[in-house]
Design a protein around this motif. Structure first.
Motif, PDB file in Angstrom:
ATOM      1  N   LEU A 381       1.274   2.123  -1.942  1.00 50.29           N
ATOM      2  CA  LEU A 381       2.130   0.948  -2.156  1.00 50.29           C
ATOM      3  C   LEU A 381       3.567   1.228  -1.745  1.00 50.29           C
ATOM      4  CD1 LEU A 381       0.844  -0.444  -5.587  1.00 50.29           C
ATOM      5  CD2 LEU A 381       0.615  -1.508  -3.330  1.00 50.29           C
ATOM      6  N   ALA A 382       4.032   2.450  -2.027  1.00 52.27           N
ATOM      7  CA  ALA A 382       5.399   2.828  -1.643  1.00 52.27           C
ATOM      8  C   ALA A 382       5.564   2.793  -0.127  1.00 52.27           C
ATOM      9  CB  ALA A 382       5.736   4.207  -2.199  1.00 52.27           C
ATOM     10  N   CYS A 383       4.560   3.293   0.583  1.00 54.62           N
ATOM     11  CA  CYS A 383       4.630   3.290   2.053  1.00 54.62           C
ATOM     12  C   CYS A 383       4.664   1.859   2.589  1.00 54.62           C
ATOM     13  CB  CYS A 383       3.442   4.044   2.637  1.00 54.62           C
ATOM     14  SG  CYS A 383       3.547   5.835   2.470  1.00 54.62           S
ATOM     15  N   ILE A 384       3.848   0.994   2.010  1.00 58.83           N
ATOM     16  CA  ILE A 384       3.864  -0.414   2.427  1.00 58.83           C
ATOM     17  C   ILE A 384       5.237  -1.028   2.140  1.00 58.83           C
ATOM     18  CG2 ILE A 384       2.892  -2.700   1.953  1.00 58.83           C
ATOM     19  CD1 ILE A 384       0.208  -1.259   1.385  1.00 58.83           C
ATOM     20  N   GLY A 385       5.808  -0.684   0.987  1.00 60.62           N
ATOM     21  CA  GLY A 385       7.146  -1.156   0.656  1.00 60.62           C
ATOM     22  C   GLY A 385       8.186  -0.651   1.637  1.00 60.62           C
ATOM     23  N   MET A 386       8.063   0.611   2.042  1.00 63.70           N
ATOM     24  CA  MET A 386       9.005   1.183   3.010  1.00 63.70           C
ATOM     25  C   MET A 386       8.957   0.445   4.336  1.00 63.70           C
ATOM     26  SD  MET A 386       8.423   5.249   2.310  1.00 63.70           S
ATOM     27  CE  MET A 386       9.012   6.049   0.802  1.00 63.70           C
ATOM     28  N   ILE A 387       7.751   0.150   4.795  1.00 63.33           N
ATOM     29  CA  ILE A 387       7.615  -0.571   6.058  1.00 63.33           C
ATOM     30  C   ILE A 387       8.212  -1.976   5.927  1.00 63.33           C
ATOM     31  CG2 ILE A 387       5.951  -1.565   7.676  1.00 63.33           C
ATOM     32  CD1 ILE A 387       4.105   0.831   6.980  1.00 63.33           C
TER      33      ILE A 387
END
Length: 432
Positions: A381-387
């Motif tokens: 979820l954090a990676c999706i948020g970063m993108i």
């Protein structure tokens, strides 16, 4: 009617191989694990039950296993952590299952570990031994099979780390050069389990499933490097003992965040002590020797997939670390440079209040995502948020400050490589 087999830990390295072998042998197989999604992704040809093996009660097991003829317990964990409780998984689960199945004719096949002993140096081995003892003191029909280091076409945990260590570029980082390791092919292990399931082993068998000879850890790494088709290392550098301990402590810390690193102190201590068993205990059951490590490797020639995996395996912790540092640093820099950032926005026609809100929101988002990516269950979820945030930064900059794209230091251009790194991280986050 085909006998019904329940495989606990059914989508793990050993469990998934067991399921394939038992299905081929004609058994009616049901996999058991925490996640139905992971189970079905592992093998959609069998039924699956979602059970938290460490916490399920005797009553729940009685309901789940009411039609079982055979139980194969391939569930296990290396070390206590955010996601695992060794005593619950290795001991309490067997206590509850044997209680649930008391008075039945069910056969329980326990996949333990060579060297399991209540006097062992690690809680992994001690808890495995306690679980074995619970089973052996029960009234069920049982077998306890204790493999050494399992070599498989699939890679997880120690076998994945072995591939990564073998593929390390240029330098052989030497650790525990005197440690002796015995291996066993996953095919030999699943063959032994299938023999137990079909009644071809003496009742109440206790046996180490292993090759006869052992080899040093360095020798094993070199064999894997040759198997991968890579050139010999240019140089060998012994790793100082303090650095090995430090790596273990760091891996333990990340274990509390949900990461199951094969470099945790339990794995290192087990490796240091050596992984050996007594091949004669298997021969005494009337079976042939397990194949040697060289024979195992020859039976599963490496392909480009193995080389890619081995080279990329250590890329995940590196990518997670870089992303965490990048986003946390971005948030901290935003706090330190708050007036400067506000000035950049107000000069482009944004009001003071809105500029402060935008900067504060960005700081909170950056620090939150940088911290969240370090937590295993939040990392995707954090990676999706970063993108998402990075894309928002790009769009916002094009609308409000397009001149920043012409800055000689390229602050906006650098966002694009960070998005690519994040996409790469998401693509290799899956454990199995």
């Amino acid at each position: 009617m085909n006998k019904k087999v329940y495989v606990l830990g059914g989508y793990g390295l050993i469990g998934s191989a067991c399921i394939h072998r038992l299905v081929s042998a004609g058994f009616d197989v049901t996999g058991v694990g925490r996640s139905l999604e992971k189970g079905r992704r592992s093998n959609d040809q069998v039924k699956w039950h979602a059970v938290d093996i460490g916490t399920a009660s005797a009553a729940e097991w009685k309901e789940r296993l009411r039609d079982a003829d055979i139980i194969v317990n391939a569930a296990g964990a290396l070390q206590d952590g955010a996601r695992d409780d060794l005593n619950a998984i290795h001991v309490n689960s067997i206590e509850n299952i044997t209680q649930a199945l008391a008075g039945t004719a069910v056969t329980f096949i326990q996949v333990s570990a060579a060297g399991a002993s209540e006097q062992a140096s690690t809680e992994f081995m001690r808890s495995k031994a306690r679980g074995d003892n619970v089973l052996m003191n029960s009234q069920l029909n049982w077998h306890v099979l204790r493999p050494t280091l399992v070599i498989s076409r699939d890679a997880y945990g120690g076998t994945a780390l072995l591939r990564a260590a073998a593929a390390f570029p240029l330098v052989n980082i030497q650790i525990f050069p005197d440690a002796q390791i015995q291996t066993v092919s996953i095919d030999d292990l699943t063959r032994a389990i299938t023999k137990a399931a079909t009644g071809l082993l003496p009742q109440n068998t206790i046996a180490d499933i292993t090759e006869e000879e052992s080899q040093g850890f360095d020798e094993l790494k070199m064999e894997f490097r040759s198997w991968l088709g890579l050139k010999p290392w240019c140089v060998t550098l012994p790793a100082p003992s303090w650095s090995i301990k430090l790596i273990g402590l760091i891996a333990d810390m990340f274990g509390q965040l949900g990461w199951r690193s094969p470099l945790r102190t339990t794995a290192l201590e087990t490796l240091k002590s050596g992984i050996c068993g007594n091949a004669q205990t298997w021969k005494m059951t009337g079976n042939q020797n397990c194949r040697s490590m060289k024979e195992t490797m020859a039976s599963m020639p490496a392909t480009i997939q193995e080389r890619w995996f081995a080279k990329l395996y250590l890329g995940l912790p590196l990518a997670i670390t870089v992303l965490a540092i990048f986003w946390l640093a971005s948030g901290i820099i935003g706090i330190v440079s708050f007036p400067t950032a506000q000035d950049v926005l107000t000069k482009r026609g944004i009001s003071d209040d809105l500029a402060q809100l935008l900067i504060l929101s960005g700081i909170i988002a950056d620090i939150t995502l940088g911290a969240a990516v370090l937590v295993r269950k939040l990392s995707r979820l954090a990676c999706i948020g970063m993108i998402t945030i990075s894309a928002a930064y790009i769009i916002a900059s094009l609308l409000t400050a397009p001149d920043l794209w012409l800055d000689p230091l390229g602050p906006m251009i650098k966002v694009i490589p960070s998005i690519v790194l994040t996409v790469f991280t998401i693509s290799i986050l899956e454990e199995r």
